[in-house]
Design a protein around this motif. Structure first.
Motif, PDB file in Angstrom:
ATOM      1  N   ARG A  90      29.536  45.585  45.953  1.00 48.22           N
ATOM      2  CA  ARG A  90      29.742  46.180  44.644  1.00 48.22           C
ATOM      3  C   ARG A  90      28.671  47.199  44.279  1.00 48.22           C
ATOM      4  NH1 ARG A  90      31.577  41.860  40.108  1.00 48.22           N
ATOM      5  NH2 ARG A  90      29.973  40.506  40.953  1.00 48.22           N
ATOM      6  N   LEU A 102      37.583  32.028  34.301  1.00 51.86           N
ATOM      7  CA  LEU A 102      37.757  33.121  33.342  1.00 51.86           C
ATOM      8  C   LEU A 102      37.002  34.378  33.766  1.00 51.86           C
ATOM      9  CD1 LEU A 102      37.393  31.177  29.979  1.00 51.86           C
ATOM     10  CD2 LEU A 102      39.489  31.902  31.137  1.00 51.86           C
ATOM     11  N   ASN A 103      37.332  35.471  33.100  1.00 51.56           N
ATOM     12  CA  ASN A 103      36.602  36.720  33.350  1.00 51.56           C
ATOM     13  C   ASN A 103      35.109  36.478  33.130  1.00 51.56           C
ATOM     14  OD1 ASN A 103      39.244  38.425  31.619  1.00 51.56           O
ATOM     15  ND2 ASN A 103      38.933  38.310  33.806  1.00 51.56           N
ATOM     16  N   GLY A 104      34.327  37.025  34.025  1.00 53.29           N
ATOM     17  CA  GLY A 104      32.873  36.919  33.877  1.00 53.29           C
ATOM     18  C   GLY A 104      32.292  35.579  34.270  1.00 53.29           C
ATOM     19  N   SER A 105      33.114  34.669  34.828  1.00 60.38           N
ATOM     20  CA  SER A 105      32.587  33.329  35.149  1.00 60.38           C
ATOM     21  C   SER A 105      31.743  33.330  36.430  1.00 60.38           C
ATOM     22  CB  SER A 105      33.750  32.331  35.272  1.00 60.38           C
ATOM     23  OG  SER A 105      34.684  32.799  36.222  1.00 60.38           O
ATOM     24  N   GLY A 106      31.999  34.276  37.349  1.00 62.31           N
ATOM     25  CA  GLY A 106      31.188  34.343  38.575  1.00 62.31           C
ATOM     26  C   GLY A 106      31.985  34.301  39.874  1.00 62.31           C
ATOM     27  N   LYS A 107      33.304  34.484  39.803  1.00 59.36           N
ATOM     28  CA  LYS A 107      34.158  34.397  41.010  1.00 59.36           C
ATOM     29  C   LYS A 107      33.824  35.492  42.034  1.00 59.36           C
ATOM     30  CE  LYS A 107      37.801  35.111  38.483  1.00 59.36           C
ATOM     31  NZ  LYS A 107      37.148  35.288  37.167  1.00 59.36           N
ATOM     32  N   THR A 108      33.809  36.735  41.552  1.00 63.65           N
ATOM     33  CA  THR A 108      33.506  37.830  42.486  1.00 63.65           C
ATOM     34  C   THR A 108      32.084  37.687  43.029  1.00 63.65           C
ATOM     35  OG1 THR A 108      35.020  39.233  41.252  1.00 63.65           O
ATOM     36  CG2 THR A 108      33.548  40.360  42.754  1.00 63.65           C
ATOM     37  N   SER A 109      31.210  37.121  42.199  1.00 59.80           N
ATOM     38  CA  SER A 109      29.819  36.942  42.648  1.00 59.80           C
ATOM     39  C   SER A 109      29.741  35.999  43.847  1.00 59.80           C
ATOM     40  CB  SER A 109      28.959  36.397  41.501  1.00 59.80           C
ATOM     41  OG  SER A 109      29.061  37.257  40.395  1.00 59.80           O
ATOM     42  N   ARG A 111      23.699  37.454  40.998  1.00 58.67           N
ATOM     43  CA  ARG A 111      24.361  37.695  39.693  1.00 58.67           C
ATOM     44  C   ARG A 111      24.125  36.504  38.760  1.00 58.67           C
ATOM     45  NH1 ARG A 111      26.140  43.176  39.633  1.00 58.67           N
ATOM     46  NH2 ARG A 111      26.808  43.651  41.709  1.00 58.67           N
ATOM     47  N   ASN A 112      25.226  35.915  38.239  1.00 58.10           N
ATOM     48  CA  ASN A 112      25.023  34.809  37.298  1.00 58.10           C
ATOM     49  C   ASN A 112      24.989  33.448  38.000  1.00 58.10           C
ATOM     50  OD1 ASN A 112      27.730  34.599  37.922  1.00 58.10           O
ATOM     51  ND2 ASN A 112      28.353  33.966  35.865  1.00 58.10           N
ATOM     52  N   VAL A 156      42.269  34.509  38.186  1.00 56.91           N
ATOM     53  CA  VAL A 156      41.849  34.061  36.855  1.00 56.91           C
ATOM     54  C   VAL A 156      42.549  32.752  36.490  1.00 56.91           C
ATOM     55  CG1 VAL A 156      41.819  34.661  34.396  1.00 56.91           C
ATOM     56  CG2 VAL A 156      41.326  36.419  36.112  1.00 56.91           C
ATOM     57  N   VAL A 193      20.563  40.852  42.064  1.00 55.09           N
ATOM     58  CA  VAL A 193      19.636  39.725  41.877  1.00 55.09           C
ATOM     59  C   VAL A 193      19.734  39.244  40.433  1.00 55.09           C
ATOM     60  CG1 VAL A 193      17.199  39.029  41.957  1.00 55.09           C
ATOM     61  CG2 VAL A 193      18.088  40.653  43.654  1.00 55.09           C
ATOM     62  N   ARG A 194      19.783  37.923  40.273  1.00 55.17           N
ATOM     63  CA  ARG A 194      19.959  37.368  38.917  1.00 55.17           C
ATOM     64  C   ARG A 194      18.828  37.851  37.996  1.00 55.17           C
ATOM     65  NH1 ARG A 194      19.445  32.237  35.950  1.00 55.17           N
ATOM     66  NH2 ARG A 194      18.005  31.466  37.525  1.00 55.17           N
ATOM     67  N   HIS A 195      19.213  38.241  36.781  1.00 53.72           N
ATOM     68  CA  HIS A 195      18.221  38.766  35.837  1.00 53.72           C
ATOM     69  C   HIS A 195      17.013  37.835  35.758  1.00 53.72           C
ATOM     70  CE1 HIS A 195      21.157  41.653  34.835  1.00 53.72           C
ATOM     71  NE2 HIS A 195      21.849  40.937  33.956  1.00 53.72           N
ATOM     72  N   PRO A 250      20.883  45.215  40.629  1.00 50.33           N
ATOM     73  CA  PRO A 250      21.954  44.611  39.835  1.00 50.33           C
ATOM     74  C   PRO A 250      22.467  43.282  40.396  1.00 50.33           C
ATOM     75  CG  PRO A 250      22.487  46.887  40.439  1.00 50.33           C
ATOM     76  CD  PRO A 250      21.273  46.510  41.206  1.00 50.33           C
TER      77      PRO A 250
HETATM   78  N1  LIG Z   1      22.059  40.518  37.868  1.00 49.60           N
HETATM   79  C1  LIG Z   1      22.746  39.694  37.071  1.00 49.60           C
HETATM   80  N2  LIG Z   1      22.130  38.598  36.565  1.00 49.60           N
HETATM   81  C2  LIG Z   1      22.817  37.720  35.785  1.00 49.60           C
HETATM   82  N3  LIG Z   1      24.114  37.877  35.446  1.00 49.60           N
HETATM   83  C3  LIG Z   1      24.755  38.959  35.915  1.00 49.60           C
HETATM   84  C4  LIG Z   1      24.119  39.919  36.747  1.00 49.60           C
HETATM   85  N4  LIG Z   1      24.999  40.863  37.083  1.00 49.60           N
HETATM   86  C5  LIG Z   1      26.160  40.530  36.470  1.00 49.60           C
HETATM   87  N5  LIG Z   1      26.015  39.392  35.765  1.00 49.60           N
HETATM   88  C6  LIG Z   1      27.035  38.641  35.019  1.00 49.60           C
HETATM   89  O1  LIG Z   1      27.635  37.778  35.981  1.00 49.60           O
HETATM   90  C7  LIG Z   1      28.891  37.366  35.507  1.00 49.60           C
HETATM   91  C8  LIG Z   1      29.812  37.151  36.673  1.00 49.60           C
HETATM   92  O2  LIG Z   1      30.408  38.343  37.097  1.00 49.60           O
HETATM   93  P1  LIG Z   1      31.637  38.327  38.106  1.00 49.60           P
HETATM   94  O3  LIG Z   1      31.954  39.741  38.344  1.00 49.60           O
HETATM   95  O4  LIG Z   1      31.307  37.475  39.270  1.00 49.60           O
HETATM   96  O5  LIG Z   1      32.775  37.629  37.250  1.00 49.60           O
HETATM   97  P2  LIG Z   1      34.275  37.276  37.659  1.00 49.60           P
HETATM   98  O6  LIG Z   1      34.437  35.808  37.499  1.00 49.60           O
HETATM   99  O7  LIG Z   1      34.602  37.871  38.954  1.00 49.60           O
HETATM  100  O8  LIG Z   1      35.067  38.006  36.489  1.00 49.60           O
HETATM  101  P3  LIG Z   1      36.485  38.814  36.468  1.00 49.60           P
HETATM  102  O9  LIG Z   1      37.565  37.797  36.350  1.00 49.60           O
HETATM  103  O10 LIG Z   1      36.372  39.620  35.231  1.00 49.60           O
HETATM  104  O11 LIG Z   1      36.554  39.638  37.697  1.00 49.60           O
HETATM  105  C9  LIG Z   1      29.306  38.376  34.477  1.00 49.60           C
HETATM  106  O12 LIG Z   1      29.330  37.739  33.222  1.00 49.60           O
HETATM  107  C10 LIG Z   1      28.220  39.426  34.519  1.00 49.60           C
HETATM  108  O13 LIG Z   1      27.950  39.967  33.256  1.00 49.60           O
END
Ligand SMILES: Nc1ncnc2c1ncn2[C@@H]1O[C@H](COP(=O)(O)OP(=O)(O)OP(=O)(O)O)[C@@H](O)[C@H]1O
Ligand SMILES: [Mg+2]
Length: 384
Positions: free
Chosen positions: A53, A31-38, A12-13, A341, A61-63, A59
């Motif tokens: 997930r 914060l949301n989207g920071s990468g915790k679940t990743s 992911r990120n 969060v 592998v990092r873009h 989806p």
């Molecule tokens: N394949 C990918 N490559 C790069 N970035 C990605 C990819 N897939 C998802 N992302 C981005 O990775 C980021 C981290 O997502 P993640 O679900 O880990 O966030 P989170 O910290 O768990 O957020 P939340 O608090 O909303 O659950 C998101 O901003 C998402 O848009």
């Protein structure tokens, strides 16, 4: 079983992160989207070579990259440290798993080496979803405590079922005489494997139930929760009889209507299905109790520990229930990764002597915080 070093590349990120987790409680906040679940997803990749997930790899592998890699040093007991590496390449169908320099061929071996329990919003499906989710839950337990017996039997039952279903479909076209000639052999094979699978599931469920009730009563005052195991066919009759009796219905449907593929756990509050009566928070507590009970039972039977991944622990739970969950996780003396969060969401939930490590996740980076108490104001820096 615990991870003492984790390195993640291109999940992911998370471009490239390294962390040294605590053998007990690890909190990942940000914060949301920071990468915790990743981060949890990366640990799941390490334990099962797949994400929780997404069924597809792309989806995850990092873009812009073509593979994800996770490497860890795993404490395997008696002072043994095993290097474990999993990599998944977009251009190759398969996965690469290396444990202590050896290549592993099957994910079952990997799962056995690094047992994981995950609690995330999808875990609600245990109550809400189809019987498949509950069967998977049950089979996790049977697989991990009866690894050598269960997997071959389960595979045999699956294979016999697949053959039987294909015969039912083709027999419908070709006529009943060829079907009548071939069906008994597959019935026999299915019955043999199915009865053994059922036996193992029953034994496991019998052990799990009292542990679940204990955990639930520690977690909540909800009473009256009842769970029953349904084996997939009538309790009073043999599968052989049921298959024979239902053969015309099976031909009509083109698949086998009864058998271990229909097994389920029926969760009720009094006489009503739990899903129709429990609030979101109460459902979460029941599901958490089921998962925690499996962890307890696993360590009691195997003498080993599984790693808990808990995504967004605070959501849906009020203060006392959050504390209750934390207390139970702490008591399991296993390695736990929790995401939330707000940094302070679980501040006063831990014993002073617990080895607690807080990691701040920020735009795909992960940093260890030095102190236990994180002030809410620190998150302001994220937003800037
Ligand atoms: N394949 C990918 N490559 C790069 N970035 C990605 C990819 N897939 C998802 N992302 C981005 O990775 C980021 C981290 O997502 P993640 O679900 O880990 O966030 P989170 O910290 O768990 O957020 P939340 O608090 O909303 O659950 C998101 O901003 C998402 O848009
Ligand atoms: Mg998340």
């Amino acid at each position: 079983m615990s991870i003492n070093k984790l390195m993640v590349k291109d999940v992911r990120n998370l471009a490239s992160i390294t962390l040294s987790p605590s053998p007990s409680i690890n909190i990942l906040y940000g914060l949301n989207g920071s990468g915790k679940t990743s981060v949890l997803e990366a640990i799941h990749l390490l334990g099962l070579a797949r994400s929780f997930r997404s069924a597809k790899l792309k989806p995850v592998v990092r873009h812009g990259q073509d593979k994800s890699t996770v490497f860890a040093q795993v404490e395997a007991g008696k002072g043994r440290v095993l290097p474990v590496g999993v990599s998944r390449d977009l251009n190759a169908e398969s996965f690469q798993v290396r444990v202590a320099g050896e290549t592993l061929k099957s994910t079952a071996e990997l799962a056995h080496l690094l047992p994981l329990q995950i609690i995330n919003p999808d875990t609600f499906k245990l109550l809400e979803g189809s019987p498949k989710q509950r069967r998977q839950f049950l089979d996790w337990g049977v697989f991990h405590v009866k690894h050598h017996d269960f997997l071959p039997l389960w595979k045999r039952a699956q294979k016999a079922l697949k053959q039987r279903n294909s015969l039912l479909r083709h027999g419908k076209i070709k006529g009943s005489s060829s079907l009548a000639a071939q069906l008994p052999a597959w019935d026999q094979e299915l019955v043999r494997a199915a009865e053994s699978v059922d036996q193992l599931r029953q034994e496991y469920f019998k052990q799990l139930l009292p542990v679940f009730q204990d955990v639930l009563s520690e977690l909540t005052s909800l009473s009256d929760i009842e769970i029953n195991y349904y084996r997939g066919w009538d309790r009073e009759r043999s599968l052989a009889d049921v298959l024979q009796e239902n053969v015309s219905k099976d031909i009509q449907s083109g698949y086998t209507l009864s058998g271990p593929q229909r097994a389920d756990l029926r969760v009720k509050v009094g006489r009503t299905s739990a899903v129709d009566i429990l609030s979101r928070g109460q459902s979460k507590l029941v599901v958490c109790a089921l998962k925690l009970a499996q962890g307890h039972l696993y360590s009691r039977i195997s003498g080993k520990k599984c790693i808990f991944l808990v995504d967004d622990l605070p959501s849906e739970l009020d203060g006392p229930h959050r504390k209750g969950m934390c207390r139970l996780l702490e008591k399991m003396k296993t390695q736990v990764f929790i995401t939330c969060v707000e940094a302070g969401a679980l501040n006063d939930c831990w014993q002073p002597d617990t080895d607690l490590r807080m990691f701040h996740v920020k735009q795909g980076t992960v940093n260890l915080e030095s102190g236990r108490e994180i002030r809410q104001t620190e998150l302001a820096g994220d937003r800037a």
